[in-house]
Scaffold this motif. Structure first.
Motif, mmCIF file in Angstrom:
data_model
loop_
_atom_site.group_PDB
_atom_site.id
_atom_site.type_symbol
_atom_site.label_atom_id
_atom_site.label_comp_id
_atom_site.label_asym_id
_atom_site.label_seq_id
_atom_site.Cartn_x
_atom_site.Cartn_y
_atom_site.Cartn_z
ATOM 1 N N GLN A 288 -11.677 1.432 0.065
ATOM 2 C CA GLN A 288 -10.989 1.775 1.317
ATOM 3 C C GLN A 288 -9.823 0.815 1.491
ATOM 4 O O GLN A 288 -10.019 -0.374 1.705
ATOM 5 N N PRO A 289 -8.578 1.290 1.358
ATOM 6 C CA PRO A 289 -7.427 0.386 1.514
ATOM 7 C C PRO A 289 -7.392 -0.235 2.898
ATOM 8 O O PRO A 289 -7.785 0.389 3.892
ATOM 9 N N LEU A 290 -6.929 -1.471 2.958
ATOM 10 C CA LEU A 290 -6.807 -2.163 4.235
ATOM 11 C C LEU A 290 -5.888 -1.390 5.172
ATOM 12 O O LEU A 290 -6.169 -1.237 6.357
ATOM 13 N N HIS A 291 -4.791 -0.895 4.630
ATOM 14 C CA HIS A 291 -3.841 -0.125 5.434
ATOM 15 C C HIS A 291 -3.827 1.312 4.911
ATOM 16 O O HIS A 291 -3.410 1.572 3.781
ATOM 17 N N ALA A 292 -4.316 2.224 5.742
ATOM 18 C CA ALA A 292 -4.343 3.626 5.335
ATOM 19 C C ALA A 292 -2.926 4.136 5.119
ATOM 20 O O ALA A 292 -2.010 3.800 5.867
ATOM 21 N N GLY A 293 -2.759 4.921 4.063
ATOM 22 C CA GLY A 293 -1.457 5.491 3.773
ATOM 23 C C GLY A 293 -1.462 6.983 4.016
ATOM 24 O O GLY A 293 -2.398 7.542 4.580
ATOM 25 N N SER A 294 -0.411 7.633 3.589
ATOM 26 C CA SER A 294 -0.328 9.083 3.664
ATOM 27 C C SER A 294 -0.039 9.591 2.258
ATOM 28 O O SER A 294 1.088 9.494 1.768
ATOM 29 N N PHE A 295 -1.078 10.079 1.595
ATOM 30 C CA PHE A 295 -0.968 10.509 0.210
ATOM 31 C C PHE A 295 -0.824 12.029 0.164
ATOM 32 O O PHE A 295 -1.676 12.751 0.695
ATOM 33 N N HIS A 296 0.218 12.506 -0.465
ATOM 34 C CA HIS A 296 0.415 13.936 -0.647
ATOM 35 C C HIS A 296 -0.355 14.349 -1.900
ATOM 36 O O HIS A 296 0.058 14.045 -3.031
ATOM 37 N N LEU A 297 -1.464 15.018 -1.705
ATOM 38 C CA LEU A 297 -2.380 15.289 -2.805
ATOM 39 C C LEU A 297 -1.741 16.144 -3.893
ATOM 40 O O LEU A 297 -2.025 15.973 -5.086
ATOM 41 N N GLU A 298 -0.863 17.079 -3.477
ATOM 42 C CA GLU A 298 -0.209 17.928 -4.491
ATOM 43 C C GLU A 298 0.645 17.098 -5.441
ATOM 44 O O GLU A 298 0.672 17.358 -6.648
ATOM 45 N N GLU A 299 1.335 16.095 -4.907
ATOM 46 C CA GLU A 299 2.171 15.236 -5.750
ATOM 47 C C GLU A 299 1.323 14.422 -6.724
ATOM 48 O O GLU A 299 1.676 14.267 -7.889
#
Length: 356
Positions: A288-299
């Motif tokens: 679990q990353p300390l800072h949540a990101g926004s990952f575009h799963l398609e990319e």
């Protein structure tokens, strides 16, 4: 965090015949049904216990249910996790989303909020402090102690439940009135010392026994029937025909860190780095990353498709590195690495394929 709101009507008593038998039950009646319709409940964990808890709460007409789970449906879940089917497992549907869809079909009058996330010290208060009751559907003592801290700090009752093999236990915890979980157990057991469903197995009936007891206690709390609450810790072993109810009324500790000293150690954990957790019995490690990101799963699917086989749905991406290792990526950057229980190897794979 991936949240979706599925909203219905939850004001007053339904004019349909839906709750007619429950209304005839005098301890609930119309007044109790109105209270249920305005109640807010969070269920932590949508596995075996959680699916039964959510089913009872939704069908009873609890107005708002927040369903919190970090995992997705797998075939081995179907033996005891009653809201899911083979299609959910084949699609690797997140449990919170699959449960919400099923429950909305059962009761369109209530509000369901599925949360596809790991409950941790960063988000626990945001997810649990605005409800009337917290129900424990987890299989993890660290998470239970986190729930206990939120309960003690915000004075929210919660109902502990656990089941493994043919054995189960349940305890209703009311801040200021009953002992809390830390009064009872002090701290969570060392990892690997407690049996799990993955190491000792589990039969479906004990799940229903424990969760039905939890659900009955929940209904009592939500309609205000506090005098009817079971103040004992209840144990079952269905296979060996054993049942016990242990009086814990004198178990409150004057030096309890949580409910007496107001030190919420599980909420105040040092979160200075990514959280790496071995999922006991799963041969998997979660990062679990300390800072949540926004990952575009398609990319990421396009990027990893050159390196191995890919499975993608709107909620998660599975990257099969080889025949034994699979990396499961969620939109907030959380990863479950299947095929290893070695945190060092997992961190290495995370760094290699996702980046630290």
């Amino acid at each position: 965090m991936n949240t979706t709101n599925l909203r219905g009507e939850a004001e007053g008593v339904s004019t349909s015949n839906r709750y007619s038998r429950q209304l005839l039950f005098a301890p609930i009646g119309e007044t109790g049904q109105v209270r249920l319709g305005t109640a807010r409940v969070a269920i932590v964990g949508m596995g075996a216990l959680g699916t039964v808890l959510a089913n009872h709460m939704a069908r009873a007409g609890v107005g708002f249910l927040r369903l919190i789970d970090r995992d997705f449906v797998e075939e081995s879940n179907l033996q005891r996790q009653m809201l899911y089917d083979e299609a959910d497992a084949a699609a690797s549907e997140p449990k919170a989303m699959a449960a919400a869809k099923r429950l909305q079909q059962a009761n369109s009058e209530i509000t369901l909020e599925p949360i596809v996330s790991d409950l941790n010290a960063i988000n626990a208060e945001a997810l649990l402090s605005d409800v009337d009751l917290i129900l424990d559907g987890t299989d993890n003592f660290s998470v239970r102690f986190l729930i206990n801290d939120v309960s003690a700090k915000h004075r929210i009752p919660w109902i502990y439940g656990g089941a493994v093999s043919s054995r189960g236990v349940s305890l209703t915890i009311i801040p200021g009135s009953t002992p809390c979980l830390r009064c009872m157990f002090g701290q969570s057991p060392a990892q690997g010392t407690a049996e799990t469903c993955d190491t000792a197995g589990v039969i479906g009936p004990i799940i229903h026994t424990v969760a039905s007891h939890q659900s009955t206690e929940a209904l009592k709390l939500l309609v205000g029937a506090h005098e009817q609450l079971n103040r004992k810790m209840v144990h079952w072993d269905l296979w060996h025909n054993q049942h016990a109810a242990v009086d814990v009324s004198k178990a409150r500790k004057a030096d309890c860190p949580a409910c007496a000293q107001e030190r919420y150690e599980y909420l105040e954990q040092d979160l200075g780095e990514d959280t790496i957790q071995t999922l006991c019995g799963r041969n998997s490690v979660q990062i679990q990353p300390l800072h949540a990101g926004s990952f575009h799963l398609e990319e990421w699917a396009a990027k990893w498709s050159q390196l191995g086989s890919i499975e993608l749905n709107p909620f998660l991406l599975k990257f099969h590195i080889n025949d034994t290792l699979t990396l499961v990526l969620f939109p907030d950057g959380r990863v479950i690495i299947q095929g290893t229980n070695d945190p060092i190897q997992a961190k290495s794979l995370y760094s290699r394929y996702v980046g630290m």
